[in-house]
Design an enzyme around this catalytic site. Structure first.
Site, mmCIF file in Angstrom:
data_model
loop_
_atom_site.group_PDB
_atom_site.id
_atom_site.type_symbol
_atom_site.label_atom_id
_atom_site.label_comp_id
_atom_site.label_asym_id
_atom_site.label_seq_id
_atom_site.Cartn_x
_atom_site.Cartn_y
_atom_site.Cartn_z
ATOM 1 C CD GLU A 80 -26.756 22.535 161.872
ATOM 2 O OE1 GLU A 80 -25.553 22.513 162.175
ATOM 3 O OE2 GLU A 80 -27.667 22.763 162.717
ATOM 4 C CD GLU A 109 -31.309 23.465 164.658
ATOM 5 O OE1 GLU A 109 -30.354 23.843 165.365
ATOM 6 O OE2 GLU A 109 -32.466 23.875 164.803
ATOM 7 C CG ASP A 124 -30.556 26.849 163.689
ATOM 8 O OD1 ASP A 124 -29.385 26.472 163.829
ATOM 9 O OD2 ASP A 124 -31.159 27.526 164.543
ATOM 10 C CG ASP A 170 -25.273 19.369 164.654
ATOM 11 O OD1 ASP A 170 -24.554 20.303 164.266
ATOM 12 O OD2 ASP A 170 -24.989 18.648 165.631
#
Length: 254
Positions: free
Chosen positions: A125, A49, A122, A53
């Protein structure tokens, strides 16, 4: 929920994002919530994650930069923030059926984790982070473009840049039949973070000063403030000449 994701679900997900993993274990890790890892062991998706991101922000920034060549930095930032918000990412995750593929712990499952914005965003990502590790940045960027297709913003008029120097020149020509002048004031700060000061002088002698990280931005800032001042002095000034943003804090005219 089974301790494993059914192979047909994994195939469907990969088909849905138009990407086939060489290392399917990366995809499984991306779909593994911390609650599942805490109960059953194994690796959860938080590290992926974190990586995803960064990949997402870069990919979205690249698309917005190319899609809107006239948009200012602040407008691009606001558009990107909207695109990568938790709510927006959860919407993308729902469209691709990501919730059905997640490995959740019993507690998270019972609390509706499969449809929680935070869990879905989440996981999305994390999937992008997994694609990046499996296929590289180009593959991950292409997934972002594909998943957001049809959902990129269309900026309104206010997203278009305002050339305040040109607007100010038009205004002073109309009022005084003359142009404003610009002069470099004192700069300050270290070389790597220098602040440049620009002073704009209106034909009636009014002077305004503005500081920025570049001379170009300082000139634009000084011109913007001068336009606000003229708008106060001349309420009937044409609307197209008026700045579309409220006055920023600046040094007072001398």
């Amino acid at each position: 929920m089974s301790l494993e994701i059914p192979s047909d679900a994994l195939r469907t997900l990969q088909s849905g994002i138009h990407y086939e993993f060489k290392q399917v274990k990366l995809l499984i890790q991306a779909l593994t919530h911390t609650s599942h890892a805490n109960e059953h062991g194994g690796t959860h998706n938080e590290r992926l994650e974190f990586l995803g991101d960064a990949v997402l922000e870069l990919a979205v920034s690249d698309v917005l930069y190319r899609k809107f060549p006239e948009a200012q930095e602040g407008h691009l930032t606001r558009m990107r923030s909207a695109m990568v918000s938790e709510t927006a990412l959860a919407g993308v995750a729902r469209r691709m059926g990501l919730g059905d593929c997640l490995l959740l712990g019993r507690g998270e499952e019972s609390q509706g984790g499969r449809d929680k914005n935070s869990v879905l965003s989440d996981a999305l990502e994390a999937v992008l982070g997994a694609v990046y590790l499996d296929g590289g940045l180009e593959a991950a960027s292409e997934r972002v473009k594909f998943l957001f297709e049809g959902h990129w913003p269309s900026p309104p008029e206010t997203f278009r840049p305002r050339d305040f120097k040109s607007l100010l020149q038009e205004a002073t020509q109309r009022i005084w039949k003359s142009r404003p002048s610009y002069a470099l004031g004192a700069s300050r700060g270290p070389e790597h973070a220098k602040l440049y000061s620009v002073i704009v002088t209106l034909p009636d002698g009014t002077r305004l000063e503005w500081e920025e990280r570049s001379m170009r931005k300082a000139e634009q800032g000084a011109a913007e403030q001068a336009l606000h001042l003229l708008q106060e002095r001349y309420p009937d000034m044409p609307e197209n000449d008026a700045p579309q943003t409220p006055p920023r804090k600046s040094k007072k005219p001398e």
